[in-house]
Scaffold this active site. Structure first.
Site, PDB file in Angstrom:
ATOM      1  N   GLN A  81       4.373  -2.212   2.148  1.00  0.00           N
ATOM      2  CA  GLN A  81       5.571  -3.118   1.064  1.00  0.00           C
ATOM      3  C   GLN A  81       6.559  -3.342   2.107  1.00  0.00           C
ATOM      4  OE1 GLN A  81       7.325  -1.032  -2.166  1.00  0.00           O
ATOM      5  NE2 GLN A  81       9.041  -2.241  -2.077  1.00  0.00           N
ATOM      6  N   CYS A  87       7.848  -3.178  -5.370  1.00  0.00           N
ATOM      7  CA  CYS A  87       6.932  -2.121  -5.750  1.00  0.00           C
ATOM      8  C   CYS A  87       5.865  -2.311  -6.797  1.00  0.00           C
ATOM      9  CB  CYS A  87       7.504  -0.647  -5.712  1.00  0.00           C
ATOM     10  SG  CYS A  87       8.817  -0.716  -6.956  1.00  0.00           S
ATOM     11  N   HIS A 161      10.346   3.568  -8.840  1.00  0.00           N
ATOM     12  CA  HIS A 161       9.187   3.155  -7.883  1.00  0.00           C
ATOM     13  C   HIS A 161       7.924   3.155  -8.662  1.00  0.00           C
ATOM     14  CE1 HIS A 161       7.654   1.954  -3.863  1.00  0.00           C
ATOM     15  NE2 HIS A 161       6.882   3.228  -4.118  1.00  0.00           N
ATOM     16  N   ASP A 176       0.413   3.481  -2.378  1.00  0.00           N
ATOM     17  CA  ASP A 176       2.105   3.090  -2.254  1.00  0.00           C
ATOM     18  C   ASP A 176       2.520   2.493  -1.231  1.00  0.00           C
ATOM     19  OD1 ASP A 176       4.895   3.497  -2.230  1.00  0.00           O
ATOM     20  OD2 ASP A 176       4.896   5.747  -2.527  1.00  0.00           O
TER      21      ASP A 176
END
Length: 222
Positions: A81, A87, A161, A176
């Site tokens: 990211q 996200c 998130h 993630d």
């Protein structure tokens, strides 16, 4: 979270994915509530607060995995990211990308093209490509306003998130974009995936027992 599921549905539709799969709320983590979730489930998105406790854990986890290593299948689609507050979009891409064989894409699907173009890229290159990929950004902005003007953006600037939990090759991975690599949480199966993913979600909650801002959303067969 009904607005959020509606938003995710609109986002997928406008990215060119037929509604064979749907996002549904996981109302609780007890067996009787999990039994309400339509099966099969191919991904779980977890929305959680970024707290000091979590950031400490994240640093320790990264150091531990770098020291001990882990097995990650080469078929896992993972991207970093680099866009602020993206996200939710990246979580959704992770969920779809790692289940692309199950998805029914329209011929001109912008997400299908993004995945095909980026399949051979590194996680960092995929992130850079997303920065310049206008179709997904425009789709995100338009779907946020369709139907319900009150619908929250999945990339809204807050201290929350999104991560994706997926089953790739019989292993449960946490994806993630803020982390340097996927996290392998061990073996799973199509039948046990939802329960296994929820066990991972519970660990997030146990690390921050005073927090209430946790929501799990399953990508389920429609």
């Amino acid at each position: 979270m009904l607005c959020l599921c509606f938003y995710l549905f609109q986002f997928l539709k406008q990215l060119g994915i037929h509604p064979d799969w749907q996002f549904v709320d996981v109302y609780g983590m007890e067996p009787e509530l999990l039994s309400m979730v339509p099966r099969p489930v191919c991904a779980v998105l977890l929305l959680f607060p970024i707290t000091e406790k979590y950031e400490t854990f994240r640093t320790e986890e990264e150091e531990r995995i770098k020291a001990k290593g882990q097995d990650v299948k080469s078929s896992v689609y993972f991207m970093k990211q680099t866009i602020n507050n993206a996200c939710g979009t990246i979580g959704l891409i992770h969920a779809i990308a790692n289940n692309r064989d199950k998805m029914n894409f329209e011929t001109n699907s912008s997400l299908k093209k993004f995945l095909e173009d980026s399949l051979s890229m590194t996680p960092e290159e995929r992130a850079k490509y997303l920065e310049t990929y206008e179709a997904i950004r425009v789709t995100h902005e338009s779907s946020a306003h369709e139907g319900q003007t009150e619908a929250p953006s999945i990339d809204e600037k807050v201290d929350l998130h999104f991560i994706a939990l997926v089953n790739v090759g019989g292993h449960l991975y946490e994806l993630d974009g803020r982390k340097p690599f996927p996290i392998n949480h061990g073996e799973t199966s199509d039948d046990s995936f939802l329960e296994d993913a929820i066990e991972v979600c519970k660990k997030f909650m146990e690390r921050d027992p005073e927090e209430l801002r946790f929501n799990a959303i399953a990508l389920s067969a429609a």
